[in-house]
Design a protein around this motif. Structure first.
Motif, PDB file in Angstrom:
ATOM      1  N   ASP A 112     -48.145 -36.587 -68.658  1.00 50.76           N
ATOM      2  CA  ASP A 112     -47.502 -37.806 -68.159  1.00 50.76           C
ATOM      3  C   ASP A 112     -47.307 -38.844 -69.260  1.00 50.76           C
ATOM      4  O   ASP A 112     -46.473 -39.746 -69.120  1.00 50.76           O
ATOM      5  N   LEU A 113     -48.070 -38.739 -70.318  1.00 52.93           N
ATOM      6  CA  LEU A 113     -48.048 -39.745 -71.369  1.00 52.93           C
ATOM      7  C   LEU A 113     -46.894 -39.493 -72.333  1.00 52.93           C
ATOM      8  O   LEU A 113     -46.373 -38.368 -72.431  1.00 52.93           O
ATOM      9  N   PRO A 114     -46.477 -40.494 -73.064  1.00 53.48           N
ATOM     10  CA  PRO A 114     -45.309 -40.351 -73.944  1.00 53.48           C
ATOM     11  C   PRO A 114     -45.603 -39.597 -75.227  1.00 53.48           C
ATOM     12  O   PRO A 114     -44.688 -39.360 -76.007  1.00 53.48           O
ATOM     13  N   TYR A 115     -46.860 -39.227 -75.463  1.00 52.99           N
ATOM     14  CA  TYR A 115     -47.229 -38.556 -76.702  1.00 52.99           C
ATOM     15  C   TYR A 115     -47.396 -37.053 -76.465  1.00 52.99           C
ATOM     16  O   TYR A 115     -47.919 -36.651 -75.417  1.00 52.99           O
ATOM     17  N   PRO A 116     -47.006 -36.194 -77.421  1.00 51.97           N
ATOM     18  CA  PRO A 116     -47.162 -34.732 -77.258  1.00 51.97           C
ATOM     19  C   PRO A 116     -48.600 -34.289 -77.515  1.00 51.97           C
ATOM     20  O   PRO A 116     -48.874 -33.509 -78.432  1.00 51.97           O
ATOM     21  N   LEU A 117     -49.533 -34.763 -76.702  1.00 51.62           N
ATOM     22  CA  LEU A 117     -50.949 -34.500 -76.940  1.00 51.62           C
ATOM     23  C   LEU A 117     -51.284 -33.022 -76.799  1.00 51.62           C
ATOM     24  O   LEU A 117     -52.002 -32.454 -77.632  1.00 51.62           O
ATOM     25  N   GLU A 118     -50.796 -32.379 -75.756  1.00 51.12           N
ATOM     26  CA  GLU A 118     -51.156 -30.986 -75.504  1.00 51.12           C
ATOM     27  C   GLU A 118     -50.658 -30.070 -76.604  1.00 51.12           C
ATOM     28  O   GLU A 118     -51.352 -29.124 -76.997  1.00 51.12           O
TER      29      GLU A 118
END
Length: 500
Positions: A398-404
């Motif tokens: 859901d967040l704007p950063y490509p964390l996964e």
């Protein structure tokens, strides 16, 4: 110069002009009345009106200034009492400059070579020296740049941001409307996010981060006895007593703003294990989008996405599981109702009031929230609690950063590095066994073998070091996903997903 907002009415004897000019020194105002023209000037305001009928300056003109409303009421005498001015609602016509008609007293018949006739249009008296004015747009008018609790305040921060630049992240708070604040906030988030810092906390998961995630605060163990300040009663007595009533359209805004501030309080409370540190005011104001950008989200999910994003961007410890723990505690606090919520709000109020400049937020946000929460209907808090419980859990996607993507890539490189390290260790063990089998030249061989082993160990260390360093550096070879989010597949997703 600014054209003030104004309205016009009339009586039998006067045209009544009401000018909205707050925060001015009225004694420096100037008025001019002649023919059909009325002019008013008071820095930085200027107004010129051209009526369809004549007005006159006969000593009956007068004005009155309402300080509370910021309105100047001017009575302009009519030259012909009883006459009806039919154009008082034609704003554009009234603001248009007066048209001067040139009626030459000598009519030239036929052509003429007289240069004075050709140059008539260039004479100075034919030029218009009037100020070109336009009625202010509703959306751009400074009067509508509001903020604070239920948007009750305006023209408050402008005099402080120059003296205290760290007070707000928002530039020009008194000139930036709500819609622009959101766009600037999103841009600032994307520019400030540090993927390397986030991945470092993700991989290390040091003892301190583990402690704060599993810390059990007092508001959960004993909500009734929980006290966020030394003397709540004394602090409440210092607040001015007044009952705050808000209209139904503003109720949703107030409840969402409450969630925003409570999330910031819980984050700081868990970070410091229930204590207050010198970084507490900064932590709270950075996590809250209201206290940093004067922006109140329009939905609960937008509010929480902003809180999660800011919690992974600015504080010292940035971990998604920690943010999820904060959200769970937030829901617990709301479920306990007004008493516990008030204690948490007083905790924020007390932290900010002791700071050099963050105390200014109390006058705009926290003071009203502390007063309002005491009289709010319990049914509204129950609806808020139900909405939080029914809200889907915030995920990394859901967040704007490509964390996964970065986490998966980093773990894959770490696994490959671990396999190569184990392979090198087994090779070293076989070489050591082979060297120890030669018993006849033990002394001389041991010296030679020691030298060879030393060289081998050093090369192995260098090789493993390069592998370990490449594990992290490889994850940032494609750092354009963060630095240039517009070119990324993940960045094409909007920063905030609205929920009606």
């Amino acid at each position: 110069m600014l054209t003030p907002k104004f309205s016009l009415t009339q009586t039998e004897q006067f045209v009544i002009a009401t000018l909205h000019i707050p925060h001015v020194k009225i004694s420096e105002s100037e008025m001019f009345i002649e023919g059909t023209e009325f002019k008013f000037y008071l820095k930085p305001y200027y107004l010129r009106l051209n009526f369809c009928s004549e007005i006159v300056e006969d000593g009956l003109e007068h004005a009155k200034y309402d300080i509370d409303k910021g309105d100047l009421i001017i009575h302009i005498p009519k030259k012909n009492p009883g006459e009806t001015f039919s154009d008082l609602t034609m704003i554009n016509k009234l603001l248009a400059p007066k048209q001067k008609m040139c009626n030459p007293k000598i009519e030239v018949v036929g052509s003429s070579n007289d240069p004075s006739v050709e140059q008539r249009e260039l004479l100075p008296e034919d030029f218009s020296w009037e100020w070109n004015q336009e009625y202010p747009d509703e959306d751009l008018c400074l009067e509508h740049v509001v903020y604070g609790f239920c948007n009750k305040y305006k023209n408050y921060y402008g005099s402080f941001v120059n003296e205290f630049p760290e007070l707000l992240d928002l530039p020009m708070p008194d000139q930036t409307p709500q819609s622009n604040r959101r766009a600037l906030l999103e841009l600032n988030l994307m520019e400030s996010f540090d993927m390397e810092h986030y991945l470092s906390d993700y991989m290390d998961m040091n003892e301190f981060v583990g402690d704060v995630i599993h810390y059990q605060p007092r508001y959960i163990n004993n909500p009734v006895q929980f006290c966020s300040v030394d003397d709540e009663q004394q602090l409440l007595c210092q607040l001015p007593y007044c009952q705050i009533h808000i209209k139904k359209p503003e109720l949703k805004r107030a409840l969402i703003g409450l969630v925003d501030i409570l999330f910031a309080f819980v984050f700081d409370h868990l970070t410091n294990c229930g204590e207050v540190s010198v970084e507490s005011p900064w932590n709270i104001c950075k996590i809250s989008s209201q206290l940093s950008w004067l922006y109140t989200p329009s939905s609960l999910k937008e509010c929480l996405l902003l809180n999660f994003s800011r919690a992974l961007t600015f504080p010292l410890y940035r971990h998604f599981d920690f943010c999820s723990r904060v959200f769970e505690d937030l829901k617990f606090i709301v479920s306990k109702g007004k008493p516990l919520i008030l204690k948490c709000l007083l905790g924020v109020y007390d932290v900010l009031r002791k700071h050099e400049f963050y105390y200014l937020h109390n006058n705009v946000f926290l003071k009203d929230y502390c007063l309002w929460i005491q009289t709010v209907d319990d049914r509204h808090l129950k609806k808020l609690n139900d909405a939080l419980d029914s809200l889907p859990a915030i995920t990394k996607a859901d967040l704007p950063y490509p964390l996964e993507e970065f986490e998966a890539y980093l773990e894959m490189n770490a696994a490959e590095s671990s396999e190569e390290s184990e392979s090198c260790s087994s090779t070293e063990s076989s070489i050591s066994d082979s060297d120890s089998s030669d018993e006849e030249s033990e002394c001389s061989s041991s010296c030679g073998d020691a030298s060879n082993t030393e060289c081998f160990d050093k090369s192995l260390y260098d090789e493993n070091k390069d592998i370990n360093m490449s594990c992290l550096s490889a994850a940032f070879d494609d750092i354009s996903l963060v630095k240039e989010p517009k070119e990324s597949n993940n960045a094409s997703k909007p920063l905030i997903e609205e929920i009606n």
